[in-house]
Design an enzyme around this catalytic site. Sequence first.
Site, mmCIF file in Angstrom:
data_model
loop_
_atom_site.group_PDB
_atom_site.id
_atom_site.type_symbol
_atom_site.label_atom_id
_atom_site.label_comp_id
_atom_site.label_asym_id
_atom_site.label_seq_id
_atom_site.Cartn_x
_atom_site.Cartn_y
_atom_site.Cartn_z
ATOM 1 N N GLY A 37 9.461 1.398 3.799
ATOM 2 C CA GLY A 37 8.722 1.027 5.000
ATOM 3 C C GLY A 37 9.349 -0.042 5.870
ATOM 4 O O GLY A 37 9.205 -0.028 7.085
ATOM 5 N N GLU A 55 8.781 -7.252 4.604
ATOM 6 C CA GLU A 55 7.829 -6.187 4.303
ATOM 7 C C GLU A 55 7.303 -5.619 5.626
ATOM 8 O O GLU A 55 7.256 -6.322 6.641
ATOM 9 C CB GLU A 55 6.722 -6.795 3.432
ATOM 10 N N ASP A 56 6.944 -4.335 5.601
ATOM 11 C CA ASP A 56 6.387 -3.733 6.817
ATOM 12 C C ASP A 56 4.971 -4.233 7.067
ATOM 13 O O ASP A 56 4.619 -4.638 8.160
ATOM 14 C CB ASP A 56 6.417 -2.198 6.725
ATOM 15 N N ASP A 97 -1.335 -5.649 3.055
ATOM 16 C CA ASP A 97 -2.711 -5.158 3.063
ATOM 17 C C ASP A 97 -3.496 -6.062 2.098
ATOM 18 O O ASP A 97 -3.851 -7.182 2.434
ATOM 19 C CB ASP A 97 -2.650 -3.686 2.631
ATOM 20 N N LYS A 123 -3.106 -7.442 7.461
ATOM 21 C CA LYS A 123 -4.525 -7.187 7.689
ATOM 22 C C LYS A 123 -5.295 -8.384 7.122
ATOM 23 O O LYS A 123 -5.614 -8.406 5.931
ATOM 24 C CB LYS A 123 -4.947 -5.891 6.978
ATOM 25 N N ASP A 143 4.362 5.042 6.785
ATOM 26 C CA ASP A 143 4.149 6.472 6.600
ATOM 27 C C ASP A 143 2.741 6.825 6.155
ATOM 28 O O ASP A 143 2.004 5.993 5.634
ATOM 29 C CB ASP A 143 5.112 6.995 5.523
ATOM 30 N N PHE A 200 -5.841 2.215 9.001
ATOM 31 C CA PHE A 200 -4.622 2.821 8.453
ATOM 32 C C PHE A 200 -3.703 3.200 9.601
ATOM 33 O O PHE A 200 -4.089 3.924 10.505
ATOM 34 C CB PHE A 200 -4.952 4.044 7.596
ATOM 35 N N ARG A 233 7.342 7.786 9.612
ATOM 36 C CA ARG A 233 8.205 6.598 9.613
ATOM 37 C C ARG A 233 9.117 6.519 10.831
ATOM 38 O O ARG A 233 9.557 5.446 11.230
ATOM 39 C CB ARG A 233 9.116 6.599 8.374
HETATM 40 P P1 IMP Z 1 -0.819 -3.991 -0.534
HETATM 41 O O1 IMP Z 1 -0.180 -4.101 -1.874
HETATM 42 O O2 IMP Z 1 -2.261 -3.577 -0.610
HETATM 43 O O3 IMP Z 1 -0.645 -5.257 0.296
HETATM 44 O O4 IMP Z 1 -0.126 -2.783 0.231
HETATM 45 C C1 IMP Z 1 1.129 -2.948 0.792
HETATM 46 C C2 IMP Z 1 1.876 -1.646 0.920
HETATM 47 O O5 IMP Z 1 1.018 -0.549 1.170
HETATM 48 C C3 IMP Z 1 2.819 -1.725 2.112
HETATM 49 O O6 IMP Z 1 4.100 -2.053 1.687
HETATM 50 C C4 IMP Z 1 2.769 -0.338 2.683
HETATM 51 O O7 IMP Z 1 3.800 0.434 2.139
HETATM 52 C C5 IMP Z 1 1.450 0.213 2.271
HETATM 53 N N1 IMP Z 1 0.445 0.112 3.361
HETATM 54 C C6 IMP Z 1 -0.535 -0.809 3.499
HETATM 55 N N2 IMP Z 1 -1.254 -0.592 4.602
HETATM 56 C C7 IMP Z 1 -0.726 0.518 5.176
HETATM 57 C C8 IMP Z 1 -1.040 1.253 6.378
HETATM 58 O O8 IMP Z 1 -1.962 0.941 7.157
HETATM 59 N N3 IMP Z 1 -0.254 2.331 6.617
HETATM 60 C C9 IMP Z 1 0.767 2.709 5.807
HETATM 61 N N4 IMP Z 1 1.090 2.055 4.693
HETATM 62 C C10 IMP Z 1 0.359 0.968 4.385
#
Ligand code: IMP
Length: 180
Positions: free
Chosen positions: A50, A104-105, A108, A136, A164, A157, A170
Amino acid sequence: MEKITLHDKTFRPFIPSARIEEAIDKVADEVNRDFEGGETVPMVLCVLNGAIMFTAELLKRLKFNCELVSIKLSSYQGTHSTGTVLNLLGLTGDVRGRTVIICEDIVDTGNTIIALRDMLLDKGACDVRICTMLMKPDVYDKPVKLDYVGIEIPNAFIVGYGLDYNELGRNYRDIYVLDE
Ligand code: IMP
C-alpha cells in the site's frame, strides 16, 4: 472524476491527487525539519504494497541521506480490519542501532503499525518514527503518538493511491471512498 468499480463495489471520488501531494509536501517538510543537517542516516521503511506510491513521493522530497528498506504485512481482508498482523515478507535490512521511519499508507485501528513498531524495537532499532499518509482518528485507539500524518479522514473505506480493495484500486492517482 468519475466513480470506479472494483470487484462488486462502487467507489466515488474523495481526495484528488493535488490534495494528496500537498499533504506529502507538508509531511516531507516535517521530516526534513527533524533530520536535515543531522548525523543520523535513517532507514525509510516502506510497508508493502500500500505505501509504495506514498513512499516514492516522500523519498523524492527528503533532503538528507537515507536508506530504503521494505516489509510486507497484512491485517486487512475485504473492507474490515481483521486485527491479525502477518509478517509475510521479511524485513530487507538490519535495523540494529538505527533510526527507522515507517512509511504507511493508512493507519486505521493502529494494530499493524504498532505491531511493526514493536517488532523493530525488538530487533534493536534505537528510534522508530511513524509516518502515514492517512489516518482515521475516530478508529485509532493506541497510546502511541503518530509522528507524521498527512491527512485525517473519517471512518470510511477508501481506495486509490496505493490502497486496495482485495488487491484492486492501487493504481489510481486519486483516492475514492466506498459509495454506499
Ligand atoms: P490497522 O492495522 O487497522 O491500522 O490497518 C492498517 C492497514 O489496513 C493499512 O496498512 C491498510 O493496508 C489497511 N487499511 C486500513 N484502512 C483501509 C482503507 O480504508 N482502505 C484500504 N485499506 C485499508
